[in-house]
Scaffold this active site. Structure first.
Site, PDB file in Angstrom:
ATOM      1  N   HIS A   1      36.240  34.945   5.803  1.00 28.93           N
ATOM      2  CA  HIS A   1      36.277  34.790   3.951  1.00 28.93           C
ATOM      3  C   HIS A   1      35.649  34.541   3.623  1.00 28.93           C
ATOM      4  O   HIS A   1      35.012  33.531   2.846  1.00 28.93           O
ATOM      5  CB  HIS A   1      37.718  33.799   4.006  1.00 28.93           C
ATOM      6  CG  HIS A   1      38.606  33.799   4.294  1.00 28.93           C
ATOM      7  ND1 HIS A   1      39.891  33.193   3.906  1.00 28.93           N
ATOM      8  CD2 HIS A   1      39.246  34.930   4.345  1.00 28.93           C
ATOM      9  CE1 HIS A   1      40.984  34.060   4.238  1.00 28.93           C
ATOM     10  NE2 HIS A   1      41.120  35.108   4.169  1.00 28.93           N
TER      11      HIS A   1
ATOM     12  N   HIS B   1      50.049  43.519   6.131  1.00 28.63           N
ATOM     13  CA  HIS B   1      48.946  41.876   5.075  1.00 28.63           C
ATOM     14  C   HIS B   1      47.994  43.732   4.989  1.00 28.63           C
ATOM     15  O   HIS B   1      47.400  43.789   5.773  1.00 28.63           O
ATOM     16  CB  HIS B   1      48.565  40.806   5.824  1.00 28.63           C
ATOM     17  CG  HIS B   1      47.987  40.105   4.724  1.00 28.63           C
ATOM     18  ND1 HIS B   1      47.447  40.491   3.981  1.00 28.63           N
ATOM     19  CD2 HIS B   1      46.555  39.319   5.336  1.00 28.63           C
ATOM     20  CE1 HIS B   1      46.346  39.063   3.333  1.00 28.63           C
ATOM     21  NE2 HIS B   1      46.720  38.934   4.776  1.00 28.63           N
TER      22      HIS B   1
ATOM     23  N   GLU C   1      45.297  42.123   3.092  1.00 28.78           N
ATOM     24  CA  GLU C   1      43.720  41.465   3.358  1.00 28.78           C
ATOM     25  C   GLU C   1      42.948  42.724   4.120  1.00 28.78           C
ATOM     26  O   GLU C   1      43.698  43.392   5.277  1.00 28.78           O
ATOM     27  CB  GLU C   1      43.971  40.444   3.573  1.00 28.78           C
ATOM     28  CG  GLU C   1      42.591  40.272   2.794  1.00 28.78           C
ATOM     29  CD  GLU C   1      42.667  37.511   3.382  1.00 28.78           C
ATOM     30  OE1 GLU C   1      43.012  37.663   3.690  1.00 28.78           O
ATOM     31  OE2 GLU C   1      41.204  37.005   2.637  1.00 28.78           O
TER      32      GLU C   1
ATOM     33  N   ASP D   1      40.746  42.611   6.006  1.00 29.45           N
ATOM     34  CA  ASP D   1      40.197  42.099   7.407  1.00 29.45           C
ATOM     35  C   ASP D   1      41.539  43.358   8.934  1.00 29.45           C
ATOM     36  O   ASP D   1      41.405  43.658   9.460  1.00 29.45           O
ATOM     37  CB  ASP D   1      40.174  40.759   8.138  1.00 29.45           C
ATOM     38  CG  ASP D   1      41.341  39.751   7.636  1.00 29.45           C
ATOM     39  OD1 ASP D   1      42.262  40.541   6.327  1.00 29.45           O
ATOM     40  OD2 ASP D   1      41.896  38.995   8.530  1.00 29.45           O
TER      41      ASP D   1
ATOM     42  N   HIS E   1      50.186  34.531   4.578  1.00 33.80           N
ATOM     43  CA  HIS E   1      50.042  33.541   4.066  1.00 33.80           C
ATOM     44  C   HIS E   1      49.221  34.220   2.565  1.00 33.80           C
ATOM     45  O   HIS E   1      48.781  33.869   1.641  1.00 33.80           O
ATOM     46  CB  HIS E   1      48.421  32.594   3.776  1.00 33.80           C
ATOM     47  CG  HIS E   1      47.210  33.733   4.077  1.00 33.80           C
ATOM     48  ND1 HIS E   1      45.964  33.697   3.371  1.00 33.80           N
ATOM     49  CD2 HIS E   1      46.655  35.004   5.168  1.00 33.80           C
ATOM     50  CE1 HIS E   1      45.184  34.676   4.290  1.00 33.80           C
ATOM     51  NE2 HIS E   1      45.773  35.551   4.499  1.00 33.80           N
TER      52      HIS E   1
ATOM     53  N   ASP F   1      49.473  37.353   9.989  1.00 36.30           N
ATOM     54  CA  ASP F   1      48.310  36.126   9.754  1.00 36.30           C
ATOM     55  C   ASP F   1      49.104  35.144  10.593  1.00 36.30           C
ATOM     56  O   ASP F   1      48.492  34.554  11.104  1.00 36.30           O
ATOM     57  CB  ASP F   1      47.923  36.181   8.971  1.00 36.30           C
ATOM     58  CG  ASP F   1      46.709  36.877   8.133  1.00 36.30           C
ATOM     59  OD1 ASP F   1      45.922  37.247   9.206  1.00 36.30           O
ATOM     60  OD2 ASP F   1      46.625  37.179   7.474  1.00 36.30           O
TER      61      ASP F   1
ATOM     62  N   TYR G   1      43.616  27.056  12.481  1.00 33.61           N
ATOM     63  CA  TYR G   1      44.077  28.596  11.559  1.00 33.61           C
ATOM     64  C   TYR G   1      45.454  27.265  10.750  1.00 33.61           C
ATOM     65  O   TYR G   1      44.937  28.098   9.104  1.00 33.61           O
ATOM     66  CB  TYR G   1      44.144  29.486  12.512  1.00 33.61           C
ATOM     67  CG  TYR G   1      44.818  30.697  11.716  1.00 33.61           C
ATOM     68  CD1 TYR G   1      43.486  31.892  11.623  1.00 33.61           C
ATOM     69  CD2 TYR G   1      45.931  30.670  10.965  1.00 33.61           C
ATOM     70  CE1 TYR G   1      43.987  32.729  11.299  1.00 33.61           C
ATOM     71  CE2 TYR G   1      46.010  32.254  10.824  1.00 33.61           C
ATOM     72  CZ  TYR G   1      45.190  33.652  10.345  1.00 33.61           C
ATOM     73  OH  TYR G   1      45.698  34.513  10.520  1.00 33.61           O
TER      74      TYR G   1
ATOM     75  N   HIS H   1      45.748  37.976  14.441  1.00 34.73           N
ATOM     76  CA  HIS H   1      45.045  37.772  15.115  1.00 34.73           C
ATOM     77  C   HIS H   1      44.955  37.250  16.240  1.00 34.73           C
ATOM     78  O   HIS H   1      45.792  36.195  16.627  1.00 34.73           O
ATOM     79  CB  HIS H   1      43.712  36.497  13.966  1.00 34.73           C
ATOM     80  CG  HIS H   1      43.454  37.090  12.922  1.00 34.73           C
ATOM     81  ND1 HIS H   1      41.790  38.147  12.538  1.00 34.73           N
ATOM     82  CD2 HIS H   1      43.977  37.362  11.532  1.00 34.73           C
ATOM     83  CE1 HIS H   1      42.128  38.378  11.117  1.00 34.73           C
ATOM     84  NE2 HIS H   1      42.917  38.060  10.533  1.00 34.73           N
TER      85      HIS H   1
HETATM   86 FE1  FEO Z   1      44.933  37.277   5.345  1.00 30.97          FE
HETATM   87 FE2  FEO Z   1      43.532  37.956   8.218  1.00 30.97          FE
HETATM   88  O1  FEO Z   1      43.758  38.542   6.784  1.00 30.97           O
END
Ligand code: FEO
Length: 394
Positions: A22, A78, A80, A82, A144, A163, A191, A224
């Site tokens: 981030h 998701h 985002e 990544d 999230h 996530d 996390y 992750h």
């Molecule tokens: Fe919310 Fe691993 O991105």
């Protein structure tokens, strides 16, 4: 590509070098992974991709394993970057392939990449058939991001949880039973504390909803870190504990200091707390030289925090100001707090700390300790006494 079950493959990227996430907000001292999964059957489905810098490697590695035209659908749990970061490179090769995602994910993907790909909006209860198995979609807004979604593969009983249940943890062996358990849970709680704390109510609700579906569960595959293969329910149980306004018998004293006056007050307060309460674990952090991601994890684990700063320019030191702003956003509940600080002239810092802690949702101790200039022996004795009274209040 590694086979994790018959017809299910991990196609992600292990990033051993990642130290910040981030931007520079979140420290990832043990690296991370970007997990992507390939489901094979009558249909071939790709779930998520990897972070943008690894997009070309990701696509060329996929090409070595299959003809990209054989991918029938892409699921983006998701949006985002990544996880969606390889879409632009991938979609150059297979531009018409449908992308299954939530309504909010369409907004986000379009916002990131400015492309109008073949989006197929899905919501809770929608299914995608692979022939003998189905992918069941479950929206998970605010776990999230508003776009977050999970999907569950019937027959194999695998939950692709995005996530949730993840960790920033680079690993060679993909499974929870193949890694150091202390490291794994340190990363999992870090996390949760830093990413999921504001959404604890939604975490509990979503877990209840999932339990209500009465589905068997053989594996949890997050986006992750490790795949939960051995006793996958253990991380769900941990999440339920963490979501229930988690706290241990710990108190965190965190402060910043210019000429160590506030630092000496901190030590005296700690001494008082320790004398009064021998069951309480006490941690002391100098905020300016402590990793803030770890410090937030300490706040998460503590039932109370004690914050200190000298007065500077009628305010508080910037490391404390930044941290307190961060705590407002995280919205911790049912925790207590107190404040202390030194001053030379105007002396606003303790009032500001108390106001900010209250604004961040902490119950704040009425009393406080202030020292004019560097604390003398009498003031240190007062601070120690304050620590004792504070311990009784906690
Ligand atoms: Fe919310 Fe691993 O991105």
């Amino acid at each position: 590509m590694q086979r994790i079950k018959e017809n299910i493959y991990w196609t992600g990227k292990v990033d051993w070098e990642l130290k910040k996430f981030h931007g520079h907000e979140f420290t990832t001292n043990r690296g991370s992974t970007y997990n992507s999964y390939l489901l094979k059957g009558e249909k071939t489905i790709l779930i998520d991709t990897v972070w943008q810098p690894f997009a070309r490697d990701f696509v060329s590695s996929l090409k070595q394993q299959l003809d990209l035209k054989d991918i029938d659908a892409i699921v983006i749990n998701h949006a985002e970057i990544d996880h969606s970061g390889a879409l632009p490179v991938l979609m150059e090769e297979i531009p018409k392939t449908p992308i299954y995602c939530s309504k909010n994910a369409v907004k986000s993907i379009k916002g990131h990449y400015h492309q109008d790909w073949n989006f197929q909006v899905v919501g809770t209860g929608d299914r995608l058939s692979l022939g003998d198995r189905e992918l069941l979609f479950v929206e998970a807004p605010m776990l999230h991001w508003p776009d977050s979604m999970m999907c569950y593969l019937t027959k194999d009983a695998v939950l692709f949880s995005s996530d949730a249940f993840g960790q920033h943890y680079a690993i060679q062996r993909l499974y929870n039973d193949g890694v150091d358990q202390d490291e794994l849970f340190q990363e999992a709680i870090k996390y949760y504390a830093n990413i999921l704390t504001p959404f604890s109510r939604q975490v509990e609700k979503k877990i209840q909803e999932f339990i209500g579906l009465n589905l068997p569960l053989d594996m949890v595959c997050p986006s992750h870190g490790v795949i939960w293969r051995r006793n996958p329910l253990q991380i769900i149980e941990r999440y339920r504990e963490w979501a229930a306004d988690y706290q241990e018998d710990r108190v965190l004293v965190f402060y910043d200091t210019m000429w160590n006056g506030t630092g000496r007050l901190a030590q005296a307060i700690v001494q008082g707390i320790a004398e009064e309460e021998d069951q309480l674990q006490i941690k002391v952090c100098h905020a300016a030289v402590t990793d803030h991601t770890d410090l937030v994890t300490e706040v998460f684990r503590s039932r109370a925090v004690v914050a200190g700063s000298p007065t500077v320019n009628r305010g508080i030191l910037s490391s404390m100001a930044g941290l307190l702003d961060h705590l407002v956003g995280l919205g911790f509940k049912k925790k207590k707090a107190a404040a202390f600080g030194t001053y030379g002239w105007s002396g606003e810092s303790v009032a500001i700390l108390k106001e900010r802690l209250q604004g961040a949702g902490f119950s704040v101790f009425d009393e406080d300790v202030k020292a004019l200039w560097n604390p003398d022996d009498m003031t240190l004795a007062k601070a120690q006494d304050f620590g004792r009274r504070l311990a009784r209040w906690l």
